[in-house]
Design a protein around this motif. Structure first.
Motif, PDB file in Angstrom:
ATOM      1  N   LEU A  47       9.433  29.979 105.974  1.00 36.82           N
ATOM      2  CA  LEU A  47      10.533  29.666 105.055  1.00 36.82           C
ATOM      3  C   LEU A  47      10.716  30.802 104.062  1.00 36.82           C
ATOM      4  O   LEU A  47       9.745  31.379 103.591  1.00 36.82           O
ATOM      5  CB  LEU A  47      10.216  28.389 104.269  1.00 36.82           C
ATOM      6  CG  LEU A  47      10.321  27.072 105.016  1.00 36.82           C
ATOM      7  CD1 LEU A  47       9.725  25.950 104.167  1.00 36.82           C
ATOM      8  CD2 LEU A  47      11.766  26.758 105.350  1.00 36.82           C
ATOM      9  N   THR A  48      11.958  31.105 103.735  1.00 40.43           N
ATOM     10  CA  THR A  48      12.241  32.036 102.643  1.00 40.43           C
ATOM     11  C   THR A  48      12.268  31.205 101.357  1.00 40.43           C
ATOM     12  O   THR A  48      12.155  29.975 101.416  1.00 40.43           O
ATOM     13  CB  THR A  48      13.623  32.697 102.833  1.00 40.43           C
ATOM     14  OG1 THR A  48      14.619  31.672 102.827  1.00 40.43           O
ATOM     15  CG2 THR A  48      13.698  33.491 104.128  1.00 40.43           C
ATOM     16  N   ALA A  49      12.447  31.867 100.222  1.00 41.61           N
ATOM     17  CA  ALA A  49      12.510  31.134  98.946  1.00 41.61           C
ATOM     18  C   ALA A  49      13.655  30.122  98.964  1.00 41.61           C
ATOM     19  O   ALA A  49      13.474  28.970  98.565  1.00 41.61           O
ATOM     20  CB  ALA A  49      12.666  32.109  97.783  1.00 41.61           C
ATOM     21  N   SER A  50      14.830  30.529  99.491  1.00 44.83           N
ATOM     22  CA  SER A  50      15.948  29.575  99.504  1.00 44.83           C
ATOM     23  C   SER A  50      15.716  28.469 100.539  1.00 44.83           C
ATOM     24  O   SER A  50      16.162  27.341 100.340  1.00 44.83           O
ATOM     25  CB  SER A  50      17.298  30.272  99.702  1.00 44.83           C
ATOM     26  OG  SER A  50      17.268  31.114 100.811  1.00 44.83           O
ATOM     27  N   GLY A  51      14.998  28.784 101.626  1.00 42.57           N
ATOM     28  CA  GLY A  51      14.632  27.758 102.608  1.00 42.57           C
ATOM     29  C   GLY A  51      13.713  26.721 101.986  1.00 42.57           C
ATOM     30  O   GLY A  51      13.862  25.515 102.197  1.00 42.57           O
ATOM     31  N   ARG A  52      12.771  27.220 101.178  1.00 42.19           N
ATOM     32  CA  ARG A  52      11.820  26.322 100.508  1.00 42.19           C
ATOM     33  C   ARG A  52      12.562  25.438  99.488  1.00 42.19           C
ATOM     34  O   ARG A  52      12.318  24.235  99.405  1.00 42.19           O
ATOM     35  CB  ARG A  52      10.731  27.162  99.819  1.00 42.19           C
ATOM     36  CG  ARG A  52       9.502  26.382  99.431  1.00 42.19           C
ATOM     37  CD  ARG A  52       8.351  27.301  99.039  1.00 42.19           C
ATOM     38  NE  ARG A  52       7.957  28.237 100.090  1.00 42.19           N
ATOM     39  CZ  ARG A  52       7.224  27.932 101.147  1.00 42.19           C
ATOM     40  NH1 ARG A  52       6.795  26.700 101.307  1.00 42.19           N
ATOM     41  NH2 ARG A  52       6.921  28.831 102.051  1.00 42.19           N
ATOM     42  N   THR A  53      13.482  26.030  98.761  1.00 41.45           N
ATOM     43  CA  THR A  53      14.279  25.277  97.782  1.00 41.45           C
ATOM     44  C   THR A  53      15.071  24.169  98.483  1.00 41.45           C
ATOM     45  O   THR A  53      15.087  23.026  98.029  1.00 41.45           O
ATOM     46  CB  THR A  53      15.250  26.228  97.026  1.00 41.45           C
ATOM     47  OG1 THR A  53      14.468  27.238  96.396  1.00 41.45           O
ATOM     48  CG2 THR A  53      16.064  25.490  95.991  1.00 41.45           C
ATOM     49  N   CYS A  55      14.397  22.771 101.434  1.00 40.30           N
ATOM     50  CA  CYS A  55      13.460  21.756 101.940  1.00 40.30           C
ATOM     51  C   CYS A  55      13.024  20.818 100.823  1.00 40.30           C
ATOM     52  O   CYS A  55      13.009  19.599 101.014  1.00 40.30           O
ATOM     53  CB  CYS A  55      12.227  22.417 102.555  1.00 40.30           C
ATOM     54  SG  CYS A  55      12.558  23.053 104.194  1.00 40.30           S
ATOM     55  N   ASN A  56      12.667  21.367  99.664  1.00 32.52           N
ATOM     56  CA  ASN A  56      12.240  20.526  98.537  1.00 32.52           C
ATOM     57  C   ASN A  56      13.351  19.567  98.126  1.00 32.52           C
ATOM     58  O   ASN A  56      13.091  18.394  97.858  1.00 32.52           O
ATOM     59  CB  ASN A  56      11.805  21.391  97.350  1.00 32.52           C
ATOM     60  CG  ASN A  56      10.481  22.078  97.617  1.00 32.52           C
ATOM     61  OD1 ASN A  56       9.688  21.627  98.441  1.00 32.52           O
ATOM     62  ND2 ASN A  56      10.252  23.184  96.946  1.00 32.52           N
ATOM     63  N   LYS A  57      14.597  20.073  98.115  1.00 32.30           N
ATOM     64  CA  LYS A  57      15.744  19.231  97.759  1.00 32.30           C
ATOM     65  C   LYS A  57      15.905  18.101  98.790  1.00 32.30           C
ATOM     66  O   LYS A  57      16.110  16.945  98.429  1.00 32.30           O
ATOM     67  CB  LYS A  57      16.995  20.112  97.714  1.00 32.30           C
ATOM     68  CG  LYS A  57      18.209  19.448  97.140  1.00 32.30           C
ATOM     69  CD  LYS A  57      19.370  20.446  97.113  1.00 32.30           C
ATOM     70  CE  LYS A  57      20.689  19.712  97.048  1.00 32.30           C
ATOM     71  NZ  LYS A  57      21.824  20.576  97.323  1.00 32.30           N
ATOM     72  N   LEU A  58      15.792  18.452 100.091  1.00 30.16           N
ATOM     73  CA  LEU A  58      15.923  17.442 101.149  1.00 30.16           C
ATOM     74  C   LEU A  58      14.805  16.408 101.077  1.00 30.16           C
ATOM     75  O   LEU A  58      15.043  15.216 101.239  1.00 30.16           O
ATOM     76  CB  LEU A  58      15.933  18.115 102.530  1.00 30.16           C
ATOM     77  CG  LEU A  58      17.167  18.960 102.847  1.00 30.16           C
ATOM     78  CD1 LEU A  58      16.981  19.688 104.169  1.00 30.16           C
ATOM     79  CD2 LEU A  58      18.418  18.104 102.886  1.00 30.16           C
ATOM     80  N   PHE A  59      13.567  16.859 100.812  1.00 25.74           N
ATOM     81  CA  PHE A  59      12.433  15.930 100.712  1.00 25.74           C
ATOM     82  C   PHE A  59      12.634  14.967  99.550  1.00 25.74           C
ATOM     83  O   PHE A  59      12.348  13.782  99.658  1.00 25.74           O
ATOM     84  CB  PHE A  59      11.101  16.673 100.560  1.00 25.74           C
ATOM     85  CG  PHE A  59      10.653  17.368 101.821  1.00 25.74           C
ATOM     86  CD1 PHE A  59      10.807  16.783 103.067  1.00 25.74           C
ATOM     87  CD2 PHE A  59      10.071  18.618 101.753  1.00 25.74           C
ATOM     88  CE1 PHE A  59      10.405  17.433 104.225  1.00 25.74           C
ATOM     89  CE2 PHE A  59       9.664  19.283 102.908  1.00 25.74           C
ATOM     90  CZ  PHE A  59       9.834  18.686 104.140  1.00 25.74           C
ATOM     91  N   PHE A  62      15.236  12.463 100.578  1.00 27.91           N
ATOM     92  CA  PHE A  62      14.659  11.556 101.567  1.00 27.91           C
ATOM     93  C   PHE A  62      13.741  10.540 100.880  1.00 27.91           C
ATOM     94  O   PHE A  62      13.793   9.353 101.172  1.00 27.91           O
ATOM     95  CB  PHE A  62      13.893  12.365 102.617  1.00 27.91           C
ATOM     96  CG  PHE A  62      13.351  11.528 103.730  1.00 27.91           C
ATOM     97  CD1 PHE A  62      14.197  10.946 104.659  1.00 27.91           C
ATOM     98  CD2 PHE A  62      11.985  11.308 103.849  1.00 27.91           C
ATOM     99  CE1 PHE A  62      13.692  10.165 105.678  1.00 27.91           C
ATOM    100  CE2 PHE A  62      11.473  10.535 104.867  1.00 27.91           C
ATOM    101  CZ  PHE A  62      12.335   9.970 105.786  1.00 27.91           C
ATOM    102  N   THR A  63      12.922  11.007  99.933  1.00 29.61           N
ATOM    103  CA  THR A  63      12.019  10.123  99.199  1.00 29.61           C
ATOM    104  C   THR A  63      12.806   9.057  98.442  1.00 29.61           C
ATOM    105  O   THR A  63      12.442   7.888  98.445  1.00 29.61           O
ATOM    106  CB  THR A  63      11.162  10.949  98.209  1.00 29.61           C
ATOM    107  OG1 THR A  63      10.485  11.955  98.944  1.00 29.61           O
ATOM    108  CG2 THR A  63      10.156  10.091  97.491  1.00 29.61           C
ATOM    109  N   THR A  64      13.928   9.470  97.820  1.00 30.59           N
ATOM    110  CA  THR A  64      14.766   8.526  97.088  1.00 30.59           C
ATOM    111  C   THR A  64      15.343   7.480  98.037  1.00 30.59           C
ATOM    112  O   THR A  64      15.344   6.286  97.724  1.00 30.59           O
ATOM    113  CB  THR A  64      15.927   9.282  96.379  1.00 30.59           C
ATOM    114  OG1 THR A  64      15.349  10.316  95.587  1.00 30.59           O
ATOM    115  CG2 THR A  64      16.736   8.359  95.504  1.00 30.59           C
ATOM    116  N   ILE A  65      15.801   7.913  99.200  1.00 32.17           N
ATOM    117  CA  ILE A  65      16.378   6.985 100.184  1.00 32.17           C
ATOM    118  C   ILE A  65      15.323   5.991 100.658  1.00 32.17           C
ATOM    119  O   ILE A  65      15.554   4.789 100.684  1.00 32.17           O
ATOM    120  CB  ILE A  65      16.965   7.759 101.399  1.00 32.17           C
ATOM    121  CG1 ILE A  65      18.210   8.541 100.965  1.00 32.17           C
ATOM    122  CG2 ILE A  65      17.309   6.812 102.551  1.00 32.17           C
ATOM    123  CD1 ILE A  65      18.681   9.568 101.978  1.00 32.17           C
ATOM    124  N   VAL A  66      14.126   6.513 100.995  1.00 28.61           N
ATOM    125  CA  VAL A  66      13.054   5.642 101.487  1.00 28.61           C
ATOM    126  C   VAL A  66      12.627   4.660 100.409  1.00 28.61           C
ATOM    127  O   VAL A  66      12.506   3.466 100.668  1.00 28.61           O
ATOM    128  CB  VAL A  66      11.838   6.473 101.987  1.00 28.61           C
ATOM    129  CG1 VAL A  66      10.645   5.581 102.249  1.00 28.61           C
ATOM    130  CG2 VAL A  66      12.212   7.242 103.245  1.00 28.61           C
TER     131      VAL A  66
END
Ligand SMILES: [Zn+2]
Length: 113
Positions: A47-53, A55-59, A62-66
């Motif tokens: 992951l690049t820095a923006s990829g990591r950002t 992913c963190n946003k998606l996680f 996802f956590t909020t939805i779950v």
């Protein structure tokens, strides 16, 4: 490929994974490097820095939805206040069903009364 299959618990087609990785690389979300692994040279994606950002946003989303999906079916331990998703322990106390996370909380609860 074997890491992806292990995480998903099923076979994954290379014709899906590699084009997807190229797409992510084109968007600057992952970067590939050639590395010698054992006897072979392999392309390793990170992951690049923006990829990591992203992913963190998606996680987080996802956590909020779950949590909003399972929150209504959770019970709260009358002793320690922890949330119990499934198989909560309960006892009838003074004609009322009281929910606990475990029998130890139930024992502590009745001892305190
Ligand atoms: Zn408890």
């Amino acid at each position: 490929m074997s890491n992806v299959e292990q995480r998903l618990g099923q076979k994954v087609s290379p014709s899906l994974v590699y084009p997807f990785l190229r797409l992510l690389e084109g968007e600057g979300l992952v970067i590939s490097n050639e590395r010698n692994i054992g006897q072979k040279t392999r392309k390793v994606y990170s992951l690049t820095a923006s990829g990591r950002t992203l992913c963190n946003k998606l996680f987080r989303q996802f956590t909020t939805i779950v949590s909003s999906a399972i929150e209504p079916s959770m019970e709260v331990c009358a002793h320690c206040g922890c949330h119990v998703y499934k198989d909560a322990y309960s006892e009838e106390i003074k004609g009322r069903k009281v929910v606990f996370c475990c029998k130890y909380c139930a024992a502590a609860y009745t001892k305190d009364r």
